[in-house]
Design an enzyme around this catalytic site. Structure first.
Site, mmCIF file in Angstrom:
data_model
loop_
_atom_site.group_PDB
_atom_site.id
_atom_site.type_symbol
_atom_site.label_atom_id
_atom_site.label_comp_id
_atom_site.label_asym_id
_atom_site.label_seq_id
_atom_site.Cartn_x
_atom_site.Cartn_y
_atom_site.Cartn_z
ATOM 1 N N ASP A 206 0.803 -1.222 0.000
ATOM 2 C CA ASP A 206 0.000 0.000 0.000
ATOM 3 C C ASP A 206 0.841 1.280 0.000
ATOM 4 O O ASP A 206 1.781 1.417 0.798
ATOM 5 C CB ASP A 206 -0.950 -0.003 1.206
ATOM 6 C CG ASP A 206 -2.019 -1.069 1.045
ATOM 7 O OD1 ASP A 206 -2.486 -1.271 -0.083
ATOM 8 O OD2 ASP A 206 -2.353 -1.721 2.053
ATOM 9 N N HIS B 288 -0.010 -7.757 -1.804
ATOM 10 C CA HIS B 288 -1.346 -8.337 -1.864
ATOM 11 C C HIS B 288 -2.013 -7.971 -3.188
ATOM 12 O O HIS B 288 -1.599 -7.023 -3.870
ATOM 13 C CB HIS B 288 -2.207 -7.934 -0.666
ATOM 14 C CG HIS B 288 -2.374 -6.464 -0.489
ATOM 15 N ND1 HIS B 288 -1.369 -5.635 -0.036
ATOM 16 C CD2 HIS B 288 -3.442 -5.647 -0.711
ATOM 17 C CE1 HIS B 288 -1.805 -4.396 0.022
ATOM 18 N NE2 HIS B 288 -3.054 -4.367 -0.392
ATOM 19 N N ARG C 57 -10.846 0.129 5.325
ATOM 20 C CA ARG C 57 -9.422 -0.155 5.595
ATOM 21 C C ARG C 57 -8.830 0.951 6.444
ATOM 22 O O ARG C 57 -9.001 2.131 6.138
ATOM 23 C CB ARG C 57 -8.639 -0.272 4.293
ATOM 24 C CG ARG C 57 -7.267 -0.917 4.518
ATOM 25 C CD ARG C 57 -6.442 -0.964 3.257
ATOM 26 N NE ARG C 57 -5.661 0.245 3.102
ATOM 27 C CZ ARG C 57 -5.097 0.640 1.965
ATOM 28 N NH1 ARG C 57 -5.240 -0.090 0.879
ATOM 29 N NH2 ARG C 57 -4.385 1.747 1.914
HETATM 30 C C1 SIN Z 1 -6.294 -3.075 -0.860
HETATM 31 O O1 SIN Z 1 -6.335 -2.579 0.261
HETATM 32 O O2 SIN Z 1 -5.327 -2.952 -1.600
HETATM 33 C C2 SIN Z 1 -7.490 -3.878 -1.349
HETATM 34 C C3 SIN Z 1 -7.506 -5.213 -0.718
HETATM 35 C C4 SIN Z 1 -8.802 -5.929 -0.953
HETATM 36 O O3 SIN Z 1 -9.788 -5.301 -1.351
HETATM 37 O O4 SIN Z 1 -8.848 -7.144 -0.732
#
Ligand code: SIN
Length: 276
Positions: free
Chosen positions: A104, A252, A267
């Site tokens: 991120d 991720h 988030r």
């Molecule tokens: C993210 O925070 O990059 C998205 C992760 C997700 O939606 O699973």
């Protein structure tokens, strides 16, 4: 002494589900120490059945550090909660957040140390998040390649990603400037001392001080290498699941295979420090 938690690893390299905790309440210092150690050991932690309010999720995050404010919060913000990124995908969505392998906001000078995502609405199928260990990706490189990459730095630029998303959302402002910063291609985790690959497809644009074509070839090799399935685990969400990942050593990828169904969550992101 840290308390023993109920930890169920997902793979030997990355991911663990922790049960028996209520994250809506402050953790005792022993439990907090054990959760921090579990994050160091497993890189991403999963919790189930956590029906947290936005404030409770922020309070949970604050136990691990100061909360980060997202540079593109005008697109994904939540009224009254500048520290929350609202992920909301549905029939009108043309691109979801995190749809490529990434860590991120690596365009920041001090990219976030961790992110805590809680989904409260999930599609009937799909919408998994994939996580990959960048320790494992680094360890799998040959010694000459490790040596070569260790001397390199790369530009991480938020512009291309955030401008594309702002245009799709109809809120593009040409004068808005997004962060761009240079980070080492191989970073050392400040707590574990382990080395990991620190480039990603969303933000890393160019290796510095080498010709563009060489930079492209190195980044293409690394983007393929970090996406190998043997470094990964995959999380299947349910409503009120939480994933808490360490952005310093894990990438991720949010799988958008559920269109036109809805997937929504908040988030909270925790500030980090300058990679070295
Ligand atoms: C993210 O925070 O990059 C998205 C992760 C997700 O939606 O699973």
């Amino acid at each position: 002494m840290a308390t023993a938690l109920d930890i169920n690893p997902v793979t030997p390299l990355i991911g663990a589900e922790i049960s028996g905790l209520d994250l809506s309440k402050p953790l005792s210092s022993n439990v907090l120490g054990a959760v921090k150690q579990a994050l160091r050991d497993h890189l991403v932690l999963f919790f189930r059945d956590q029906d947290l309010s936005a404030d409770e999720q922020k309070d949970f995050g604050r136990q691990f550090g100061e909360l980060h404010i997202h540079p593109a919060r005008d697109r994904n913000g939540l009224e009254g909660h500048p520290e929350i990124l609202y992920l909301n995908a549905g029939p009108d969505t043309s691109r979801v957040n995190g749809d490529e392998w990434h860590s991120d906001v690596t365009c920041d000078a001090e990219p976030p140390m961790g992110s805590i995502l809680r989904l409260f609405e999930v599609p009937s199928n799909g919408g998994d998040t994939l996580f990959a260990s960048m320790y494992a990706a680094y360890d799998a490189l040959s010694e000459p390649m490790k040596g070569f990459l260790s001397g390199l730095s790369a530009v991480h630029d938020g512009g291309p990603n955030y401008i594309d998303r702002a245009k799709r959302a109809g809120i593009y402002k040409p004068d808005k400037v997004f962060p761009a910063n240079v980070h080492p291609v191989i970073r050392t985790h400040p707590e574990t001392g382990r080395k990991s690959i620190f480039v990603n497809k969303i933000f890393t644009q160019q290796i510095v001080d080498i010709p563009k074509d060489e930079s492209r070839a190195i980044l293409d090799f690394l983007f393929q290498h970090v996406a190998k399935p043997n470094f990964q685990c995959r999380f299947k969400w349910a409503a009120n699941s939480i994933a808490f990942w360490d952005n310093r050593c894990a990438l991720h990828h949010a799988m958008w295979d559920y269109y036109p169904e809805v997937r929504r969550g908040y988030r909270v992101t925790i500030k980090g420090d300058a990679p070295f």
